[in-house]
Write a protein that holds these residues in place. Structure first.
Motif, short mmCIF file in Angstrom:
data_model
loop_
_atom_site.label_atom_id
_atom_site.label_comp_id
_atom_site.label_asym_id
_atom_site.label_seq_id
_atom_site.Cartn_x
_atom_site.Cartn_y
_atom_site.Cartn_z
N PHE A 133 0.84 -1.20 0.00
CA PHE A 133 0.00 0.00 0.00
C PHE A 133 0.88 1.25 0.00
O PHE A 133 2.10 1.17 0.18
CB PHE A 133 -0.97 0.00 1.19
N LYS A 134 0.27 2.39 -0.20
CA LYS A 134 1.00 3.65 -0.27
C LYS A 134 0.59 4.58 0.86
O LYS A 134 -0.53 4.53 1.34
CB LYS A 134 0.76 4.34 -1.63
N ILE A 135 1.52 5.45 1.24
CA ILE A 135 1.24 6.51 2.21
C ILE A 135 0.80 7.74 1.42
O ILE A 135 1.54 8.25 0.58
CB ILE A 135 2.47 6.84 3.06
N ALA A 136 -0.40 8.21 1.68
CA ALA A 136 -0.91 9.37 0.93
C ALA A 136 -0.19 10.64 1.35
O ALA A 136 0.23 11.44 0.51
CB ALA A 136 -2.41 9.51 1.14
N THR A 137 -0.05 10.84 2.67
CA THR A 137 0.63 12.05 3.16
C THR A 137 1.41 11.72 4.42
O THR A 137 0.98 10.90 5.24
CB THR A 137 -0.37 13.18 3.51
N PHE A 138 2.56 12.37 4.56
CA PHE A 138 3.27 12.41 5.84
C PHE A 138 3.00 13.77 6.46
O PHE A 138 3.27 14.81 5.85
CB PHE A 138 4.77 12.20 5.64
N GLN A 139 2.45 13.76 7.66
CA GLN A 139 2.12 15.00 8.35
C GLN A 139 3.28 15.42 9.26
O GLN A 139 3.89 14.57 9.91
CB GLN A 139 0.85 14.80 9.18
N HIS A 140 3.56 16.71 9.28
CA HIS A 140 4.63 17.32 10.10
C HIS A 140 6.01 17.03 9.48
O HIS A 140 6.70 17.95 9.08
CB HIS A 140 4.59 16.83 11.56
#
Length: 326
Positions: A310-317
């Motif tokens: 699967f993929k990470i849509a966004t990394f926050q911070h």
């Protein structure tokens, strides 16, 4: 004390009275919006769900003229015009012809900007974290939103039009998100952004390890424990996914085949709301928004996602994102 007296105090320049008067006006506006929403619900036609009233129809033809327009993509247009047809921007510029019959809003001396999209919000939520476990993929922020949340009003006043409301960062795998189009005064269900892909909050680092607590008892306590927790969760999700795939295959075969006496349809697997959400991640149907700071943790999360497909849509911070190769 009467409103007339407050106005008189304002004229004398009392800062505290000014703040109080502003609060009264703000509360009155909010009350008026709530009353209007309740009246709309009570007058809803038969068969219409009062929890999800349709949003007001957009203006069919509106022109904002003489405005200073910050386009974000094509610089700033001074003394320009925005033409809106059926709720969508049709033209922007200094030579836009305003059609007859258009509702005209004079923007002289004012600035017009695109609506701000808040990609990481905790606005109007009755609860942010379900921190009793480190995996709570089954909980949903959309279940605890308040249509009377005063932050919705404030965000609209500041130009925010769309928010991605996330679960907090107390858990390695937190709860499901909610994306809203801000329409203050309508029920929460009327604010849901139609077509927005569902998401879920992940988190890494000190928060999920509860390093600031005096006597933490929840697993994990180390960074290697965080990775193990993720791998264990998605291993279970894969097994759960396979069980349902096998059941659907057996069910289809049963429905196609001849019905023999004494045969029964296949029994579905036990429903697991937590694993349902993680299967959606595996199948690309639910986006992952991951709270992270350190580069090593970010790389660990990317490796887990790669290994489970699967993929990470966004990394926050992502404070150390500059250390991670693109």
């Amino acid at each position: 004390m009467s409103m007339t007296h407050y106005l008189a105090v304002l004229r004398r320049g009392s800062a505290s009275a000014a703040r109080l008067f502003s609060l009264l006006v703000f509360l009155a506006a909010g009350l008026q919006g709530s009353v209007a929403a309740q009246q709309a619900a009570s007058q809803a036609p038969a068969g219409l769900d009062p929890l999800s009233l349709p949003p007001p129809p957009p203006g069919t033809l509106v022109a904002i003229t003489n405005a200073n327009i910050m386009t974000a993509s094509h610089g700033t247009i001074m003394n320009g015009t925005i033409l809106i047809r059926n709720g969508k921007i049709a033209e922007v510029g200094t030579n836009v012809q305003v059609p007859p019959g258009a509702r005209i809003i004079d923007g002289r001396g004012k600035w017009v900007t695109p609506g701000i999209i808040d990609a990481h919000s905790h606005t109007a939520a009755e609860a942010i974290n379900e921190g009793t476990q480190s995996i709570t993929a089954e909980v949903r922020i959309g279940d605890v939103l308040r249509q009377d949340g005063i932050t919705l009003y404030r965000q609209l006043a500041g130009g925010t039009t769309t928010v991605n409301i996330l679960h907090g960062s107390a858990n390695t795998i937190g709860g499901q998100n909610a994306v809203l189009k801000l329409r203050f005064g309508l029920p929460v269900d009327s604010m849901r952004f139609e077509g927005a892909p569902p998401g879920i909050k992940f988190a890494l680092g000190e928060n999920v390890r509860q390093t600031t607590r005096q006597d933490p008892t929840r697993y994990p306590r180390s960074r290697m424990g965080v990775e193990d927790l993720l791998r264990d969760a998605f291993t279970r999700a894969r097994e759960y996914q396979r069980e349902w795939q096998e059941y659907e295959k057996a069910k289809a075969a049963y429905e196609r085949g001849p019905r023999r006496p004494g045969t029964n349809p296949p029994v579905p697997p036990k429903k697991d709301l937590e694993l349902d959400a993680l299967v959606e991640v595996l199948e690309g149907k639910r986006l992952v928004h991951c709270h992270t700071y350190r580069a090593d943790e970010t790389l660990m999360m990317l490796r887990v996602a790669r290994d489970f497909g699967f993929k990470i849509a966004t990394f926050q911070h992502i404070l150390e994102g500059f250390k991670v190769a693109d």
